[in-house]
Design an enzyme around this catalytic site. Sequence first.
Site, PDB file in Angstrom:
ATOM      1  N   CYS A 171       0.771  -1.220  -0.105  1.00 46.61           N
ATOM      2  CA  CYS A 171      -0.055   0.052   0.027  1.00 46.61           C
ATOM      3  C   CYS A 171       0.692   1.093  -0.094  1.00 46.61           C
ATOM      4  O   CYS A 171       2.206   1.297   0.279  1.00 46.61           O
ATOM      5  CB  CYS A 171      -0.951  -0.180   1.344  1.00 46.61           C
ATOM      6  SG  CYS A 171      -0.086  -0.004   2.915  1.00 46.61           S
TER       7      CYS A 171
ATOM      8  N   ARG B 178       7.062   1.419   0.889  1.00 41.69           N
ATOM      9  CA  ARG B 178       7.843   2.533   1.504  1.00 41.69           C
ATOM     10  C   ARG B 178       7.974   2.052   2.855  1.00 41.69           C
ATOM     11  O   ARG B 178       7.379   1.519   3.563  1.00 41.69           O
ATOM     12  CB  ARG B 178       6.959   3.857   1.391  1.00 41.69           C
ATOM     13  CG  ARG B 178       6.445   4.483  -0.041  1.00 41.69           C
ATOM     14  CD  ARG B 178       8.073   4.929  -0.681  1.00 41.69           C
ATOM     15  NE  ARG B 178       7.945   5.505  -2.049  1.00 41.69           N
ATOM     16  CZ  ARG B 178       7.972   4.824  -3.317  1.00 41.69           C
ATOM     17  NH1 ARG B 178       8.286   3.489  -3.185  1.00 41.69           N
ATOM     18  NH2 ARG B 178       7.721   5.384  -4.180  1.00 41.69           N
TER      19      ARG B 178
ATOM     20  N   ASP C 221      12.986  -4.035   0.677  1.00 43.50           N
ATOM     21  CA  ASP C 221      13.512  -3.252  -0.409  1.00 43.50           C
ATOM     22  C   ASP C 221      13.465  -1.832  -0.004  1.00 43.50           C
ATOM     23  O   ASP C 221      13.973  -1.200  -0.717  1.00 43.50           O
ATOM     24  CB  ASP C 221      12.744  -3.671  -1.664  1.00 43.50           C
ATOM     25  CG  ASP C 221      13.294  -3.128  -2.780  1.00 43.50           C
ATOM     26  OD1 ASP C 221      14.570  -3.154  -2.922  1.00 43.50           O
ATOM     27  OD2 ASP C 221      12.519  -2.538  -3.576  1.00 43.50           O
TER      28      ASP C 221
ATOM     29  N   GLU D  46      15.870   5.697   4.209  1.00 47.10           N
ATOM     30  CA  GLU D  46      16.780   5.036   2.887  1.00 47.10           C
ATOM     31  C   GLU D  46      17.735   6.304   2.158  1.00 47.10           C
ATOM     32  O   GLU D  46      18.456   6.123   1.725  1.00 47.10           O
ATOM     33  CB  GLU D  46      15.916   4.276   1.961  1.00 47.10           C
ATOM     34  CG  GLU D  46      14.929   4.906   1.281  1.00 47.10           C
ATOM     35  CD  GLU D  46      14.233   4.021   0.247  1.00 47.10           C
ATOM     36  OE1 GLU D  46      13.552   2.959   0.781  1.00 47.10           O
ATOM     37  OE2 GLU D  46      13.813   4.464  -0.581  1.00 47.10           O
TER      38      GLU D  46
ATOM     39  N   HIS E 147      16.130  -0.641  -2.721  1.00 41.39           N
ATOM     40  CA  HIS E 147      15.002  -0.139  -3.464  1.00 41.39           C
ATOM     41  C   HIS E 147      15.144  -0.583  -5.171  1.00 41.39           C
ATOM     42  O   HIS E 147      15.194   0.345  -5.799  1.00 41.39           O
ATOM     43  CB  HIS E 147      15.005   1.382  -3.336  1.00 41.39           C
ATOM     44  CG  HIS E 147      13.664   1.861  -3.555  1.00 41.39           C
ATOM     45  ND1 HIS E 147      12.660   2.962  -2.569  1.00 41.39           N
ATOM     46  CD2 HIS E 147      12.580   1.873  -4.394  1.00 41.39           C
ATOM     47  CE1 HIS E 147      11.456   3.159  -3.101  1.00 41.39           C
ATOM     48  NE2 HIS E 147      11.297   2.492  -4.174  1.00 41.39           N
TER      49      HIS E 147
HETATM   50  P1  NAI Z   1      -1.960   0.816  -6.149  1.00 45.89           P
HETATM   51  O1  NAI Z   1      -2.330   2.155  -6.025  1.00 45.89           O
HETATM   52  O2  NAI Z   1      -2.336   0.184  -7.424  1.00 45.89           O
HETATM   53  O3  NAI Z   1      -2.382  -0.066  -4.935  1.00 45.89           O
HETATM   54  C1  NAI Z   1      -2.335   0.395  -3.639  1.00 45.89           C
HETATM   55  C2  NAI Z   1      -3.505   0.018  -2.730  1.00 45.89           C
HETATM   56  O4  NAI Z   1      -3.206   0.117  -1.661  1.00 45.89           O
HETATM   57  C3  NAI Z   1      -4.864   0.128  -3.281  1.00 45.89           C
HETATM   58  O5  NAI Z   1      -5.723  -0.958  -3.504  1.00 45.89           O
HETATM   59  C4  NAI Z   1      -5.300   0.985  -1.953  1.00 45.89           C
HETATM   60  O6  NAI Z   1      -6.800   0.893  -1.782  1.00 45.89           O
HETATM   61  C5  NAI Z   1      -4.465   0.271  -0.981  1.00 45.89           C
HETATM   62  N1  NAI Z   1      -4.386   1.067   0.325  1.00 45.89           N
HETATM   63  C6  NAI Z   1      -4.488   2.339   0.557  1.00 45.89           C
HETATM   64  N2  NAI Z   1      -4.568   2.604   1.852  1.00 45.89           N
HETATM   65  C7  NAI Z   1      -4.474   1.484   2.454  1.00 45.89           C
HETATM   66  C8  NAI Z   1      -4.319   1.098   3.853  1.00 45.89           C
HETATM   67  N3  NAI Z   1      -4.212   2.014   4.780  1.00 45.89           N
HETATM   68  N4  NAI Z   1      -4.071  -0.154   4.302  1.00 45.89           N
HETATM   69  C9  NAI Z   1      -4.144  -1.120   3.010  1.00 45.89           C
HETATM   70  N5  NAI Z   1      -4.265  -0.767   1.610  1.00 45.89           N
HETATM   71  C10 NAI Z   1      -4.255   0.302   1.497  1.00 45.89           C
HETATM   72  O7  NAI Z   1      -0.349   0.848  -5.991  1.00 45.89           O
HETATM   73  P2  NAI Z   1       0.606  -0.195  -6.756  1.00 45.89           P
HETATM   74  O8  NAI Z   1       1.274   0.151  -7.966  1.00 45.89           O
HETATM   75  O9  NAI Z   1       0.325  -1.458  -6.273  1.00 45.89           O
HETATM   76  O10 NAI Z   1       2.026   0.303  -5.806  1.00 45.89           O
HETATM   77  C11 NAI Z   1       1.788  -0.071  -4.239  1.00 45.89           C
HETATM   78  C12 NAI Z   1       3.138   0.726  -3.695  1.00 45.89           C
HETATM   79  O11 NAI Z   1       4.250   0.054  -4.038  1.00 45.89           O
HETATM   80  C13 NAI Z   1       3.268   2.282  -4.230  1.00 45.89           C
HETATM   81  O12 NAI Z   1       2.433   3.168  -3.320  1.00 45.89           O
HETATM   82  C14 NAI Z   1       4.838   2.226  -3.931  1.00 45.89           C
HETATM   83  O13 NAI Z   1       5.077   3.018  -2.572  1.00 45.89           O
HETATM   84  C15 NAI Z   1       5.435   0.946  -3.972  1.00 45.89           C
HETATM   85  N6  NAI Z   1       6.395   0.646  -4.975  1.00 45.89           N
HETATM   86  C16 NAI Z   1       7.573   0.299  -4.759  1.00 45.89           C
HETATM   87  C17 NAI Z   1       8.385   0.124  -5.761  1.00 45.89           C
HETATM   88  C18 NAI Z   1      10.009  -0.508  -5.603  1.00 45.89           C
HETATM   89  O14 NAI Z   1      10.637  -0.347  -6.404  1.00 45.89           O
HETATM   90  N7  NAI Z   1      10.027  -0.998  -4.317  1.00 45.89           N
HETATM   91  C19 NAI Z   1       8.076   0.430  -7.180  1.00 45.89           C
HETATM   92  C20 NAI Z   1       6.732   0.896  -7.307  1.00 45.89           C
HETATM   93  C21 NAI Z   1       5.795   0.992  -6.455  1.00 45.89           C
END
Ligand code: NAI
Length: 331
Positions: free
Chosen positions: A201, A230, A254, A259, A291
């Site tokens: 999330c 994050r 990650d 970080e 990351h």
């Molecule tokens: P997304 O927007 O498709 O999904 C996020 C989900 O989290 C949504 O379904 C939303 O309803 C839910 N959410 C919101 N508040 C919440 C809470 N309090 N508790 C539980 N769920 C909650 O985002 P996506 O594309 O799936 O990415 C998720 C996260 O992954 C991003 O926010 C980003 O921080 C991280 N990320 C990390 C990367 C990396 O290289 N390690 C690369 C890309 C994203």
Amino acid sequence: MKIAFFDTKPYDVAAFAPLAERFGYGIKFFDNRLNADTAPMAAGYDAVCAFVGDTLDEPALKRLEEAQVKLIALRSAGYNNVDLKAAWGRIKVVRVPAYSPAAVAEHAAALLLCLNRKIHRAYIRTRDNNFSINGLMGFDLRGKTAGVVGTGRIGQLFIEICRGFGMEVLAYDPHPIPGADIRYVSLDELCAQADVLSLHCPLTPDTHHLIGRERLARVKPGLILLNTSRGGLIDTDALIEALKEDRVGGAGLDVYEEEEAYFFEDHSDRFVADDDLARLLSFPNVLITSHQGFFTREAMRAITDTTMENIRAFAQGEPLQNEICWQCANG
Ligand code: NAI
């Protein structure tokens, strides 16, 4: 368009330089991270291209505005490093909402397999001609319960992977997908039932330290905790405590709360002054990657294409599909 590109790494130049040329845009690559001190370097450029380690707070945004920068093109999905309220009415912000959700979901799975079967330790041992397997016992994933926090793009793919391993899946999301074949439970129940808990999330004021002392006190003993989202989602001090008390069986991280000071850079000729990071690195059952969840060929291509397309749309005065702002639905 003239673009000032911050926090440049060699792989960025390889990906962005040819595309900028094809678009006919000037691009200058700066090694520096973008923040209030370095923002004046963007004077004379129309847009800045920023990444997750850049700090776009109020002072930085003010200086970008003074430098007459009109667009911040984030080459990331997350935007918790941008003060959207301060940017409102001053400077437009666009991002890359999704590049390869599979890249991140697969990285979470890689952390899980590596941690559970202690591949990181076996690799070091065998290279030193130590073929003992003492201490390397893992557990079968088949039949275990995966708890997924956030069932967005990445969370859904992680669920698919876990099901492929024969795991039961439970999930928590304040916005469950209507009609989805996913069993949603409360976050507390998820923490209590999961053998593997994976965070997918965004970091917001609501999710800061979502996994803190109280929740860690109630997890299943031996839990493997995965965070590819994050760092601020986990209270690091509470995690260290839980690891020391053997309540958490492993952590695959990650991302890390602090970080910015370390990740993406080579600090191998210095000691780690961050005591929490040093402590985490001292546990054999903690696996930290810097990351790199997003870092696949496919994701880099998608990041580059979308970022340049965002900049082109801005230059040609078209609607910005990937805009995020304080007053819009996105952000
Ligand atoms: P997304 O927007 O498709 O999904 C996020 C989900 O989290 C949504 O379904 C939303 O309803 C839910 N959410 C919101 N508040 C919440 C809470 N309090 N508790 C539980 N769920 C909650 O985002 P996506 O594309 O799936 O990415 C998720 C996260 O992954 C991003 O926010 C980003 O921080 C991280 N990320 C990390 C990367 C990396 O290289 N390690 C690369 C890309 C994203």
